[in-house]
Enzyme design. Sequence first.
Site, short mmCIF file in Angstrom:
data_model
loop_
_atom_site.label_atom_id
_atom_site.label_comp_id
_atom_site.label_asym_id
_atom_site.label_seq_id
_atom_site.Cartn_x
_atom_site.Cartn_y
_atom_site.Cartn_z
N ASN A 156 0.84 -1.21 0.00
CA ASN A 156 0.00 0.00 0.00
C ASN A 156 0.87 1.25 0.00
OD1 ASN A 156 -0.15 -1.24 2.82
ND2 ASN A 156 -1.24 0.63 3.32
N ASP A 157 0.65 2.20 0.87
CA ASP A 157 1.22 3.55 0.73
C ASP A 157 2.72 3.62 0.35
OD1 ASP A 157 -1.11 3.58 2.16
OD2 ASP A 157 -0.32 4.66 3.87
N TYR B 29 3.99 1.34 10.34
CA TYR B 29 3.05 2.06 9.48
C TYR B 29 3.77 3.18 8.71
CZ TYR B 29 -1.29 -0.20 11.00
OH TYR B 29 -2.32 -1.07 11.22
#
Length: 446
Positions: free
Chosen positions: A19-20, A79
């Site tokens: 993802n990101d 994260y």
Amino acid sequence: MRNPYKLTYHIEPERGLLNDPNGLIWFKGTYYFFHQWNRFDTNHSYKEWGLFTSTNMIDWTNQNTAILPDRHWDRNGVYSGSGIEHEDEMYLFYTGNVKNNGGRKSYQCVSKSVNGQTFVKEEKVIETPTAFTEHFRDPKVWRGSDRWWMIVGAQTKERKGAVALFSSGDLSDWTYENILYDQQLDNMCECPDLFSLNDRTDILVCCPQVIPEEEGATGITSYAAFLSGKFNEQTKQFKPNGSLALIDYGFDFYAPQTFTDHKGRRIMVGWMSRMSEEEEQLCPTKKYGYIHCLTLPRVITWENDRLIQLPIEEVKQLRKTENTFTSRLGDFELDSGRFELELRREDSTSDFYLSLRNGAIEIRYIGEKNEFSITRENWVSHTRETKVNEIQNLSQMSLYSDSSTIEVFVNNGECVFSSRYFTEEHQLRVEYQGLQHNGKLKYYSI
Ligand code: FRU
């Protein structure tokens, strides 16, 4: 098993879920694009930082794991976050995610590297200030005029989305300053970014998460948006000029991050996905063991009060063959699903229609309504869905397809649509209408 969706000039994982984009940086002669990665499965149950490196943002080397969730302050996920260079060292700021008994705790952490290969975590972490819930993540750090700034995506105890501001003189001791901005940010705001595009214009990027009000509703919708305005280093506030606007009008764009490279360009990369849980579960690449990709790097500038986004010029190196079409309407076969098309028209207010890959993607401009749209078939519902934006005229358009991605840059980057689409490899027919006099459609195979 031959994979018809495989990308050749975008970053995607060999396996697992990406993802990101994280920690984008030009460091000692190399571009580093880190990213959120679950290397074990095609879901969100585990997160570390993966890494791709390149010297030209075209040829990428997959370096695999860079930062692992191996400390008590990041054990349930490394994260998203950002990178900066200071005194020949790379500093990577990220959020350590900890889950306990259904609760959540977040820490803003740092990992450093001198060689871009070994990453060493600092013991010291930033705790969440008392004004916020533990939905507190995605630190973005930059150098101000006399100190370092960090912004973090946040939710206030009143359940409002906010961007929290910290400062530091040494990149080690961080002081919580205040809420930098909290209007229109809904319940939570992820992945903030803040940067200058000229002396008068700063851009605040954020991804507000909207939680539906109705009882029982479970879906969270979120989108990537920006505000133009000015960050005042004395008052520590961001004063916007207008209201939040979408960065990208396509189906798949989220969690973008920017950095400046050695050529002085402000470059933005997004996660080319905004899929729902169902779309993720049924995503056609999953049977090949992976899911999701990043967008092309885009150079962003501010011109005539508009955010302009254009793919880095390096992608032009990918062009193999060139064909030009000038008749008002026509059709042709592509060599493959990897191609660039460029449209130029003098009569920019008339209608235009383009069908790509036997209609898997349709692009329409309706002059009378000032309406530009992109249509694809949804792989869950098998119905056609459309994204629309108001555009005053259509004089130019550059479009990049990489087997199962499409990025459309309208009117020299005034507006962008990024999307995934999934079709058979042999579907290579293009049809178009509406070139008018002196119009040109160029096709480059990639
Ligand atoms: C955005 C996001 C971030 C978070 C990361 C976790 O897509 O939810 O807020 O840090 O993904 O993978």
